[in-house]
Design an enzyme around this catalytic site. Sequence first.
Site, short mmCIF file in Angstrom:
data_model
loop_
_atom_site.label_atom_id
_atom_site.label_comp_id
_atom_site.label_asym_id
_atom_site.label_seq_id
_atom_site.Cartn_x
_atom_site.Cartn_y
_atom_site.Cartn_z
N SER A 6 18.72 -40.99 -38.21
CA SER A 6 18.21 -39.71 -37.69
C SER A 6 18.65 -38.46 -38.43
O SER A 6 18.15 -37.38 -38.14
CB SER A 6 18.60 -39.56 -36.23
OG SER A 6 17.68 -40.27 -35.45
N LYS A 16 22.32 -29.73 -33.17
CA LYS A 16 21.36 -30.59 -32.48
C LYS A 16 21.65 -30.52 -30.98
O LYS A 16 22.82 -30.49 -30.58
CB LYS A 16 21.52 -32.02 -33.01
CG LYS A 16 20.49 -33.02 -32.49
CD LYS A 16 20.64 -34.35 -33.23
CE LYS A 16 19.66 -35.41 -32.74
NZ LYS A 16 19.76 -36.68 -33.50
N SER A 30 15.51 -38.64 -35.49
CA SER A 30 15.37 -37.83 -34.31
C SER A 30 15.84 -36.38 -34.47
O SER A 30 15.50 -35.54 -33.64
CB SER A 30 16.16 -38.46 -33.17
OG SER A 30 17.55 -38.45 -33.46
N1 GLN Z 1 14.72 -43.85 -35.35
C1 GLN Z 1 15.81 -44.62 -34.85
C2 GLN Z 1 15.63 -44.83 -33.36
O1 GLN Z 1 14.62 -44.46 -32.88
C3 GLN Z 1 17.11 -43.94 -35.16
C4 GLN Z 1 17.47 -42.85 -34.23
C5 GLN Z 1 18.77 -42.18 -34.55
O2 GLN Z 1 19.35 -42.36 -35.62
N2 GLN Z 1 19.26 -41.42 -33.57
O3 GLN Z 1 16.46 -45.35 -32.69
#
Ligand code: GLN
Length: 486
Positions: A178, A79, A154
């Site tokens: 994410s 990532k 994400s």
């Molecule tokens: N969707 C969640 C957010 O927008 C989790 C994001 C993540 O786990 N990095 O914060």
Amino acid sequence: MELLKKTAIEQHKALVNKEISAQELVQASIDRIEKLDKTLGSFNSLTVESALKTAKEVDEKIAKNEEIPLLAGIPLALKDNMCAVGTKTTCSSKILENFVSPYDATIVEKLKQNFVPIMGKANLDEFAMGSSNENSAFNIVRNPYNLNKVPGGSSGGSAACVSSSEVTLSLGSDTGGSIRLPASFCGITGFKPTYGRVSRYGLIAFASSLDQIGPFGRSVEDVTALYEAIAGYDPKDSTSLNEEVGNISANLKTGAKGLKVGVIKELLADGVNEDVKLAIENAVKTYEALGAEIKEISLPLLEHSIGVYYIVATAEASSNLARFDGVKYGFRAQDCENLLDMYCKTRAQGFGPEVKRRIMLGTYALSSGYYDAYYKKAQQIRRLIAQDFARAFKEVDILVSPTCPTTAFDLNSKANNPLEMYLTDIATISSNLVGAPALSMPVGFDKDEMPIGLQIIGRNKDEMTLLQSAYALEQELGIYTKRPNI
Ligand code: GLN
């Protein structure tokens, strides 16, 4: 090409039996990325030369009949919020568009020790904030099962590239879901270990008390192998757990007899898509048939997890992201009148709308006069949620739920409605708040052939039971061998 669609463990066997060379395998991955990635958008940048060099080293070892590590020669993506020396680490943000990492993250060092070819950096929501990968400053990512749908976020790029067999393995980071959400939407397995199991040194921080790095793969065996390669104590991360990881790979095949499975009541209530509900119920019945004991578990405070998360995560993010000011590294705005003007313009031009929203929310929650009402209160409720989980784990060994109440949604369908987007994480967020290990694995498809994910949450530090139970279910269901037609 067919070999690219196999699991890492199967690819390892093919390498050792000399059915294919590591260089051929990596080249096949490069060819597939070239063919698909203009459409999918999984990658922000590629590092194929160093990947081919690593593959060559693996081939030399095999030629000399040396033993190779389990994941040596297996194509992997990182990532793009993880530092690898000499490569760009952008967090899919304009503010870091040209930032080149001066050092390796601990996980990258470990991958290098294992001779894992790193193919490139996978796209993500800017600074890992989002659930659909539509918040990337560069490119959206498309779902390999349906190009008009989101891959989840994400870590959308990390999930799409494994699902589409551009690469075999990848790493993501999980602050509120994410890893698990994109794994669920893309029909693969994604695993967030216990907080502190995997070093965060070299991971660009979003919310430090929640962030955890973890693996994506096409089977439980694959994610276990990758987890074992990157886990363990690291003195460079002060929150790193100083405890044995254990040899899980060698102990995966224990079955599910006598396993106590808790079904989270609140996460199967109204609002869950019918197909998702059916697939989860089928998974639970499968556990029962395998000899597990099923219990309904209520976690009444779960409904507050999103509220708590959006205070804690934004507060920590507002502090972590203060370093991007145009002074030390990254983007700097031009034509500024003075230092303050430079800060303001750099951040105004460098950050995207979602990141700005989070910084403002977090700064507000931490501001004097509001701290007790928001941040302190959120931390107190976080503690109560942890107590709910501790109580539940006195009764059961694992907790199960849908990873998300729905399957992947259409591109652009929630992008202008942040609140609706935040609700997609209702099932995943609580395990970050309490530090528990949690996994998403494919357990079915909806009527439009989109994958459905089951979430399994384990006791803190008990990755062993969690992965054993996931393996037992996966082998019985057999769905993990399905690949998208792309
Ligand atoms: N969707 C969640 C957010 O927008 C989790 C994001 C993540 O786990 N990095 O914060």
